[in-house]
Enzyme design. Structure first.
Site, PDB file in Angstrom:
ATOM      1  N   GLU A  15       0.801  -1.213   0.000  1.00 12.87           N
ATOM      2  CA  GLU A  15       0.000   0.000   0.000  1.00 12.87           C
ATOM      3  C   GLU A  15       0.844   1.277   0.000  1.00 12.87           C
ATOM      4  O   GLU A  15       0.345   2.343  -0.313  1.00 12.87           O
ATOM      5  CB  GLU A  15      -0.945  -0.016   1.204  1.00 12.87           C
ATOM      6  N   GLY A  80     -12.586  -5.396   2.175  1.00  8.10           N
ATOM      7  CA  GLY A  80     -13.587  -6.288   1.614  1.00  8.10           C
ATOM      8  C   GLY A  80     -14.904  -5.552   1.465  1.00  8.10           C
ATOM      9  O   GLY A  80     -15.344  -4.847   2.376  1.00  8.10           O
ATOM     10  N   MET A 176      -9.360  -3.733   8.787  1.00  7.77           N
ATOM     11  CA  MET A 176      -8.840  -4.020  10.116  1.00  7.77           C
ATOM     12  C   MET A 176      -8.204  -2.831  10.840  1.00  7.77           C
ATOM     13  O   MET A 176      -7.675  -3.026  11.936  1.00  7.77           O
ATOM     14  CB  MET A 176      -7.809  -5.155  10.031  1.00  7.77           C
ATOM     15  N   GLU A 177      -8.251  -1.621  10.254  1.00  6.53           N
ATOM     16  CA  GLU A 177      -7.526  -0.522  10.891  1.00  6.53           C
ATOM     17  C   GLU A 177      -8.247   0.826  10.918  1.00  6.53           C
ATOM     18  O   GLU A 177      -7.982   1.660  11.791  1.00  6.53           O
ATOM     19  CB  GLU A 177      -6.172  -0.291  10.183  1.00  6.53           C
ATOM     20  N   ASP A 200     -11.674  -7.649  -2.424  1.00  7.66           N
ATOM     21  CA  ASP A 200     -12.481  -8.864  -2.394  1.00  7.66           C
ATOM     22  C   ASP A 200     -13.899  -8.500  -1.989  1.00  7.66           C
ATOM     23  O   ASP A 200     -14.184  -7.362  -1.616  1.00  7.66           O
ATOM     24  CB  ASP A 200     -11.885  -9.898  -1.425  1.00  7.66           C
TER      25      ASP A 200
END
Length: 232
Positions: A15, A80, A176-177, A200
């Protein structure tokens, strides 16, 4: 108000790899195992770093970044898709962020509510949202969505969980962050926006799609950050 020093965070190496190629780095420092690179991008002062995966890594990373004097934070990466209208490669620009795995419902709190904290949903900065939306429209016309980013220390790969996150928490995407970055920025009164490219569909095929599309999705995220900095 102009932004004088821009903080940029990515969760994984893919990233921020392109930032290393385009930022004229003048200095670097390492704190808590995280390396912060300071330099110039399109004539703007920036500090960028890799947070690592998960909310704790992101929170530590963000506080150190804020202590270095940045006056806004751009968090970029992959996620996602939770909103069914999103496809792989599409972009979500955060209107707000919330933790989907904060669950004190046995105590009477709604899922996502942080007990006894002033706020549980953290609103992104309107100026940064519009900068991100304009950049996304120039680069990927018609493939972006403004929405709520949901965060948790879980890789979501269940269709049922995806449905619940969309229907009960009105999430656009899951990662997740972002909510951790958002909360730290909120506590310090620093404007932020989270920009996520869909790697995804966060369903039963997520583990396959994630591996295949992470590099492409990360590249899309970087392009938006680069375009935003040009216009800040």
């Amino acid at each position: 108000m102009a932004f004088n020093k821009i903080g940029i965070i990515g969760a994984m190496a893919e990233e921020i790899e392109l930032l290393h190629k385009h930022v004229d780095v003048a200095s670097q420092t390492t704190k808590a195992g995280i390396t912060y690179y300071e330099g110039m991008l399109h004539g703007k002062s920036v500090i960028f770093c890799k947070s690592g995966v998960g909310k704790v890594n992101a929170a530590v990373c963000t506080q150190i970044l804020l202590d270095s004097g940045v006056d806004c934070v751009l968090f970029t990466g992959v996620a996602g898709a939770v909103d069914p209208q999103l496809n792989i490669g599409d972009i979500v620009i955060s209107t707000s962020c919330m933790q989907h795995d904060m669950d004190c419902s046995p105590l009477g709190f709604a899922r996502g509510t942080i007990p006894f904290h002033a706020r549980s949903e953290f609103a992104a900065d309107e100026r940064l949202i519009e900068l991100a939306a304009a950049a996304s429209n120039r680069l990927f016309s018609g493939n972006s969505l403004k929405g709520k980013v949901l965060s948790g220390d879980q890789f979501i790969a269940s269709r049922e969980t995806v449905r619940l996150l969309h229907e009960t928490m009105q999430g656009a995407c899951a990662e997740m962050e972002g909510a951790s970055v958002a909360q730290v920025c909120d506590m310090n009164q620093i404007p932020f926006v989270v920009i996520r490219s869909m790697s995804d569909k966060a369903d039963g095929s997520a583990h396959v799609n994630f591996a295949d599309f992470t590099v492409t999705a990360s590249n899309h995220s970087y392009q938006i950050i680069d375009e935003m900095v040009k216009h800040m």
